[in-house]
Design a protein around this motif. Structure first.
Motif, PDB file in Angstrom:
ATOM      1  N   TYR A   1      -4.390   7.137   8.392  1.00  0.00           N
ATOM      2  CA  TYR A   1      -3.317   6.288   7.878  1.00  0.00           C
ATOM      3  C   TYR A   1      -2.142   6.317   8.840  1.00  0.00           C
ATOM      4  O   TYR A   1      -1.532   5.298   9.147  1.00  0.00           O
TER       5      TYR A   1
ATOM      6  N   GLN B   1       0.808  -1.214   0.000  1.00  0.00           N
ATOM      7  CA  GLN B   1       0.000   0.000   0.000  1.00  0.00           C
ATOM      8  C   GLN B   1       0.844   1.268   0.000  1.00  0.00           C
ATOM      9  O   GLN B   1       0.511   2.245  -0.652  1.00  0.00           O
ATOM     10  N   GLN B   2       1.961   1.243   0.745  1.00  0.00           N
ATOM     11  CA  GLN B   2       2.752   2.477   0.785  1.00  0.00           C
ATOM     12  C   GLN B   2       3.380   2.788  -0.571  1.00  0.00           C
ATOM     13  O   GLN B   2       3.743   3.938  -0.826  1.00  0.00           O
TER      14      GLN B   2
ATOM     15  N   GLN C   1      -5.605  -9.300   7.745  1.00  0.00           N
ATOM     16  CA  GLN C   1      -5.123  -7.973   8.170  1.00  0.00           C
ATOM     17  C   GLN C   1      -5.478  -6.910   7.141  1.00  0.00           C
ATOM     18  O   GLN C   1      -5.984  -5.837   7.468  1.00  0.00           O
TER      19      GLN C   1
ATOM     20  N   GLU D   1     -11.828  -0.444   7.437  1.00  0.00           N
ATOM     21  CA  GLU D   1     -11.740   0.925   7.947  1.00  0.00           C
ATOM     22  C   GLU D   1     -11.781   1.919   6.782  1.00  0.00           C
ATOM     23  O   GLU D   1     -12.449   2.954   6.869  1.00  0.00           O
ATOM     24  N   ASP D   2     -11.066   1.577   5.690  1.00  0.00           N
ATOM     25  CA  ASP D   2     -11.058   2.471   4.513  1.00  0.00           C
ATOM     26  C   ASP D   2     -12.453   2.732   3.990  1.00  0.00           C
ATOM     27  O   ASP D   2     -12.804   3.869   3.671  1.00  0.00           O
TER      28      ASP D   2
ATOM     29  N   THR E   1      -2.207   7.066  12.135  1.00  0.00           N
ATOM     30  CA  THR E   1      -2.496   6.344  13.373  1.00  0.00           C
ATOM     31  C   THR E   1      -2.505   4.846  13.128  1.00  0.00           C
ATOM     32  O   THR E   1      -2.080   4.070  13.974  1.00  0.00           O
ATOM     33  N   LYS E   2      -2.961   4.459  11.922  1.00  0.00           N
ATOM     34  CA  LYS E   2      -3.009   3.037  11.618  1.00  0.00           C
ATOM     35  C   LYS E   2      -1.597   2.479  11.542  1.00  0.00           C
ATOM     36  O   LYS E   2      -1.322   1.386  12.046  1.00  0.00           O
TER      37      LYS E   2
ATOM     38  N   LYS F   1      -8.141  11.061   6.092  1.00  0.00           N
ATOM     39  CA  LYS F   1      -7.520   9.821   5.615  1.00  0.00           C
ATOM     40  C   LYS F   1      -6.052   9.772   6.018  1.00  0.00           C
ATOM     41  O   LYS F   1      -5.556   8.761   6.487  1.00  0.00           O
TER      42      LYS F   1
ATOM     43  N   LEU G   1     -11.804  15.365   4.094  1.00  0.00           N
ATOM     44  CA  LEU G   1     -11.778  13.909   3.936  1.00  0.00           C
ATOM     45  C   LEU G   1     -10.350  13.420   3.728  1.00  0.00           C
ATOM     46  O   LEU G   1      -9.906  12.435   4.321  1.00  0.00           O
TER      47      LEU G   1
ATOM     48  N   ASN H   1      -8.003  -3.650   7.544  1.00  0.00           N
ATOM     49  CA  ASN H   1      -7.620  -2.283   7.183  1.00  0.00           C
ATOM     50  C   ASN H   1      -8.576  -1.709   6.144  1.00  0.00           C
ATOM     51  O   ASN H   1      -8.953  -0.544   6.217  1.00  0.00           O
TER      52      ASN H   1
ATOM     53  N   TYR I   1      -9.319  -0.154  12.990  1.00  0.00           N
ATOM     54  CA  TYR I   1      -8.426  -1.268  13.266  1.00  0.00           C
ATOM     55  C   TYR I   1      -7.900  -1.181  14.690  1.00  0.00           C
ATOM     56  O   TYR I   1      -7.744  -2.197  15.377  1.00  0.00           O
ATOM     57  N   ALA I   2      -7.629   0.059  15.150  1.00  0.00           N
ATOM     58  CA  ALA I   2      -7.037   0.245  16.473  1.00  0.00           C
ATOM     59  C   ALA I   2      -7.969  -0.256  17.573  1.00  0.00           C
ATOM     60  O   ALA I   2      -7.523  -0.824  18.565  1.00  0.00           O
TER      61      ALA I   2
ATOM     62  N   GLU J   1     -15.168  19.791   1.821  1.00  0.00           N
ATOM     63  CA  GLU J   1     -15.433  18.441   2.302  1.00  0.00           C
ATOM     64  C   GLU J   1     -14.341  17.488   1.826  1.00  0.00           C
ATOM     65  O   GLU J   1     -13.846  16.658   2.586  1.00  0.00           O
ATOM     66  N   PHE J   2     -13.968  17.643   0.566  1.00  0.00           N
ATOM     67  CA  PHE J   2     -12.925  16.788   0.001  1.00  0.00           C
ATOM     68  C   PHE J   2     -11.628  16.952   0.778  1.00  0.00           C
ATOM     69  O   PHE J   2     -10.989  15.969   1.157  1.00  0.00           O
TER      70      PHE J   2
ATOM     71  N   PHE K   1     -16.527   9.941  -1.314  1.00  0.00           N
ATOM     72  CA  PHE K   1     -16.462  10.934  -2.370  1.00  0.00           C
ATOM     73  C   PHE K   1     -16.707  10.230  -3.699  1.00  0.00           C
ATOM     74  O   PHE K   1     -16.039   9.260  -4.027  1.00  0.00           O
TER      75      PHE K   1
ATOM     76  N   LEU L   1     -18.177  14.421  18.694  1.00  0.00           N
ATOM     77  CA  LEU L   1     -17.947  15.841  18.943  1.00  0.00           C
ATOM     78  C   LEU L   1     -17.037  16.016  20.152  1.00  0.00           C
ATOM     79  O   LEU L   1     -16.102  16.827  20.142  1.00  0.00           O
TER      80      LEU L   1
ATOM     81  N   ALA M   1      -0.338   2.154  14.952  1.00  0.00           N
ATOM     82  CA  ALA M   1      -0.947   0.989  15.587  1.00  0.00           C
ATOM     83  C   ALA M   1      -0.336  -0.288  15.035  1.00  0.00           C
ATOM     84  O   ALA M   1      -0.051  -1.236  15.770  1.00  0.00           O
TER      85      ALA M   1
ATOM     86  N   ARG N   1     -10.246  -2.614  17.256  1.00  0.00           N
ATOM     87  CA  ARG N   1     -10.929  -3.795  16.739  1.00  0.00           C
ATOM     88  C   ARG N   1     -11.435  -4.725  17.833  1.00  0.00           C
ATOM     89  O   ARG N   1     -12.496  -5.332  17.698  1.00  0.00           O
TER      90      ARG N   1
END
Lengths: 649, 649
Positions: free
Chosen positions: B637, A43-44, A77, A84-85, B639-640, B633, B629, A81, A102-103, B625-626, A278, A629, B643, A105
């Motif tokens: 990403y 992914q990276q 895994q 979450e996406d 924080t993920k 993301k 968003l 992920n 995921y954190a 909004e975009f 989106f 909030l 984690a 879960r």
């Protein structure tokens, strides 16, 4: 933790295959290598990080099999992920539905057994494939004409240019067997297993079946009232006033309550509070390369003025022409009708009394054929209008189809009721139209595809057996079979059918009370045939996270407003009511119009007053919002403190 | 950087005073000490971190002044933090409106000069005061009966129990002078300075003046058409068909276009995309202490079933009774009218022809009085219904008041038009009602309060001068004056007046084309008198971040639907149209009803098709909004990944 998938073909594929990807059989090798690399890449690095394997079908005597069929799977895994996406909502430990992360879960209920359903896994894989974006490639390797630009979805480009034939989720034989048993194999009077359907096919389809069930149950009281009306008052059609009033109230309450049911279902399935992703341009959208004003990304741009021109100068005149044609056919039908009646009047016998029904039957068949032809034309036109978003495409398509179908199906009935004012003919015509179209629909929708599919199945089975002897090759066989199945085109046609049935019942059932009975009977068989076709006739569709029945709610509500007007007019025409105003028609009309206005106002107030979402779900939603909030405030406060301390240093 | 406030009273207060806080003069000292400490305390200790000073008025001969008057101010840093708390939107450097954050403060346009307006600073201070919450105190010190619980707003509790008399923002003399000059002191044909109004009074009031201006301009074409109609066709009331058709189209388009204007204004002022804060219970709400199902906090709970009982068993019958009374008064008016006509017929002279107008004038006055009395009753009843949220309170109040005012003002006109079918009387009655109610309104609304205020001003000035000689004490004097000014109760009455004027114009102006002219004239003076009363008669109100005109949009739309029905009926009644159908009324009625239905359908389609927000603002909103968003993301990403790396270790 297990996903509920059986890895039965460890020799063919080392992972649970979830999605099939079929490329054109003449795809260039370098394009394939490139695509597979992009799918497998981390992914990276901008890859999808999925597992993918080639399926090699043994060669056959007469024709070479397509070598470019792949199955796609994923590690657990990666799926989590991905969940979450895509913003999946799941039941949290406190019983509310929350966005999965995921954190956290371990804080979700049932995390350790069957957490993600099949349909969800496949939806996640589809999402990851769809959002696999071009990096710096200027075109697809080996295809200099298949231009790419940074951020363009690779799969969509390949699909729109015909390199990717199709990709679809695989059926899960065990789950399917279990589902189809609880769904339609045992004959019982019980609710449909909506949760199981949603589990296997996703929320969009489960909502359709929920609506179908709800609609059918809602019709039962109407059908129960209709039977004695039919039995005892067959020729006494003056007495339909009470029935029309019932009709009015029913059609309003029915739709308002459904909104609440649908919100309850969607909340339980976690789609109600899910944020909309989106929206990307649809696959078929084309135009000169420009900059999207919102994202600032390079993408095709098509001037909205050109689209407006196409809509108003081509589509609208075309629709009007079709409507004119439909009226013309209607007039031909009336000529036929008079001709038949004349023959019957000259020589009243059994043969000629049967002849009385022939024009209606022919007309019903013609209506169905015209609807079908128009459907193709509308789809072609709407595609040609080149809408940027799938939602806008759908809205324009639905609008085109609804207007035509409404006129095509109901114009003759309105004409008979209000111009000719012949209630006997109206009843006869309604009955014939309704019954014929139901029979035609069931045949076209389920039996014909089923028969074609069976023939194909047999051929594939035979071919497979000839090749491998009795040695079974479940995965290869299954993929081969499902690749050749028809694609399910979505719930559009199913909702359209229900919409027209709702029209027959709510508009005219007061003059033909059996309509409700017929629709109930139709819908009971419809449940079975739809269930069967989903399980065995069509490819498994990707699940769709639906919150409600969308534009159809609006369509049904419009119909119910038209129903108020129609029923009031029918009441005004009834001899029973007319008897109260022997002197002047004027007074009668004024009173009917006044009542109609009051009813319409009442309807709007009712729709406004009844909350669309039940109270306890509102509380849960507010809770979620409040928590997020508060969390946001805490985070902001933290960053502000950090910024403040930086400031002071 | 400066805030635009002049620190003119450095001897009285060491900071710019923004808000005045007046406690009851017998408030116990320990309660005052505690409150001031809580207001001054740091935020991390749960305080408001604001500046507050006592104002000591010199003693007077006859009466002791209230010693418990305080002025509240703030440091700039605290205001900027507060701006983030309340979610203020400001223009970002790329020209779009974005939520202000302290961390990014330098990236906003005009950060270095007059960044926060007066009204915004005062709104922020109000918000900080309102959200000053009780910690562990069980009651207000010195008042064992004023129970507190953790999380309860201190200011609201003090206010609802009468310890806090009032708190209000101070006028800024220089700004006010500048605003009033550009607003109403120079007579010119130009648009109102909406941005300046918004700057000084906030968005809610600026939107009202925007609406007033828009409505007046929209009426101009109607008035222009009306004048020749009036001049040349005074007695030829058959020719109003064309005017009715124009009326129909106008009232629909008018409201649709306003929605877009209001969205444009609200976007420019940064309120369109501002998130609504979580709504607190209103100050007057009471009930047994329980747990809020959403927040889980302890707070008063009042069973909804009890409220429903109060609404349906008391409020609804009361409203119906009032409506009955209104009808009764109407009948008395008709008796008077006939009596006057009889006298005129017996002896037609100038005196008796003037007498003809007397009943209408009396009736108009009675209507105004009844509206006023009912308004108090409605407020009392709605308060007694004990709604938890201010918004729900407002909705119930508006509904009650609108229904009664509509019936009270228009019932007689409907009766004359459709039961008596007397167009001459309708025209005369409409003119008298309209003119009388306009004159009464202007008197009640502006001149009377102005006169009272002038008297009060003079008294205060005299008293001050007697005490201190000619030595001026601007701040003390200003606070003294403004404390005694009337409180502006919000835009409710102003919108209500416009709503009724809209009714007169859209419902019946086809029979009395001068109505539009009269309303235009009224609104021109209304702008001036409203502007004057805001600047000099009332206390400055706290600004309200409004996105649109709220429930009034719905009210105006409902009126325009009623207008379609009424105008169609008036067209049907016109002799001109009747002449086309000499034989049968039935056919005429059917055609009118059909046209009405088509118009209503067209209206709904139009409302559906015209987007409520202009395209370029939609693009800006989508951009925002975009971006959020994308930012979300990225953060997810991050924080993920964190984690994930924790997971692997």
């Amino acid at each position: 933790m297990q996903l509920g998938l059986s890895v039965s073909d460890s020799d063919v594929s080392s992972f649970t295959p979830l999605v099939v990807l079929e490329l054109a059989d003449d795809t260039k090798a370098e394009a394939i290598t490139w695509l597979l690399n992009r799918i497998r890449d981390k992914q990276q690095n901008g890859g999808a990080e999925l597992l993918v394997n080639q399926l090699l079908f043994p060669a056959q005597d007469d024709q070479k099999p397509n070598p470019n069929v792949f199955v796609v799977g994923s590690t657990l895994q990666r799926l989590l992920n991905g969940a979450e996406d895509v913003g999946l909502f799941k039941e949290f430990q406190d019983g509310t539905m929350r966005g999965f992360t995921y954190a956290n879960r371990e804080s979700f209920n049932d995390f350790n057994e069957g957490f993600l359903s099949d349909a969800e896994c496949q939806y996640i894989i589809k999402h990851e494939l769809d959002t696999l974006r071009a990096k710096n490639e200027e075109h697809v390797p080996g295809y200099p004409k298949l231009k790419l630009y940074p951020g363009k979805s690779v799969v969509r480009r390949l699909q729109s240019k015909g390199v990717l034939n199709q990709y679809f989720p695989l059926h899960n034989k065990e789950d399917l067997k279990r589902l189809s048993f609880s769904w339609y194999k045992k004959f019982k009077l019980s609710f449909q297993p909506l949760d199981d359907i949603r589990h296997y096919f996703g929320e969009g389809l489960a909502l359709y079946f929920g609506f179908l069930e709800y609609f059918t149950f809602a019709l039962v009281p109407m059908a129960l009232i209709g039977i004695p009306y039919y039995l005892f008052d067959w020729e006494d059609y003056d007495k339909y006033v009470l029935f029309a009033v019932f009709n009015l109230v029913w059609s309003t309450v029915f739709l308002e309550v459904w909104k609440r049911c649908s919100a309850t279902l969607a909340y339980g399935w976690g789609t109600l509070s899910r944020k909309k992703a989106f929206e990307e341009p649809r696959a078929g959208f084309h135009g000169a390369l420009g900059f999207n004003p919102v994202t600032g990304r390079e993408e095709p741009v098509y001037p909205s003025s050109k689209r407006q021109l196409r809509i108003y100068l081509v589509s609208v005149p075309f629709v009007l022409l079709c409507l004119y044609l439909s009226f013309y056919v209607m007039m031909v039908y009336f000529d036929m009708e008079f001709w038949a009646i004349n023959i019957y009047n000259e020589d009243p016998s059994i043969a000629t009394s049967i002849l009385l029904f022939v024009p209606s039957i022919i007309y019903a068949v013609v209506i169905e054929i015209m609807n079908l032809l128009y459907r193709f034309a509308a789809e072609f036109l709407t595609d040609w209008e080149n809408h940027r978003l799938e939602s806008s495409f759908q809205n324009h398509l639905v609008l085109k189809v609804l207007v035509f179908n409404f006129v095509n199906c109901f114009a003759s009935l309105f004409y008979i009721a209000f111009v000719m004012q012949d209630m006997v003919l109206l009843r006869q015509s309604l009955a014939t139209l309704l019954i014929t179209s139901q029979i035609l629909n069931q045949v076209m929708e389920a039996f014909l595809p089923y028969w074609l599919q069976r023939r194909r199945n047999k051929k594939v089975h035979k071919r497979m057996r000839r090749l491998m002897g009795d040695k079974e090759l479940p995965l290869l066989g299954q993929v081969k079979l499902e690749t050749e199945m028809n694609t399910y085109l979505g719930t559009f046609d199913d909702y359209l059918e229900q919409f027209l049935l709702f029209g027959y019942v709510s508009l005219f059932s007061c003059v033909y009370p059996l309509a409700a009975v017929l629709v109930v009977l139709n819908n009971i068989t419809e449940v079975y045939s739809d269930a069967f076709k989903m399980c065995h006739v069509f490819k498994r569709p990707f699940s769709e996270p639906a919150t409600n029945i969308g534009v159809w709610q609006l369509a049904f509500e419009t119909m119910s407003i038209i129903a108020v007007v129609t029923n009031c007019a029918l009441i005004g025409l009834s001899p029973q009511v007319k008897a109260y105003f022997p002197e002047s028609d004027t007074q009668l009309i004024l009173i009917v119009v006044a009542i109609e206005h009051v009813l319409l106002a009442f309807k709007f107030i009712l729709a406004f007053v009844i909350p669309d979402v039940p109270k306890h779900i509102q509380v849960n939603l507010a809770k979620l919002e409040f928590d997020s909030l508060e969390a946001f405030k805490k985070r902001e406060y933290k960053t502000k403190k950090e910024a403040g301390s930086e400031d002071q240093t």
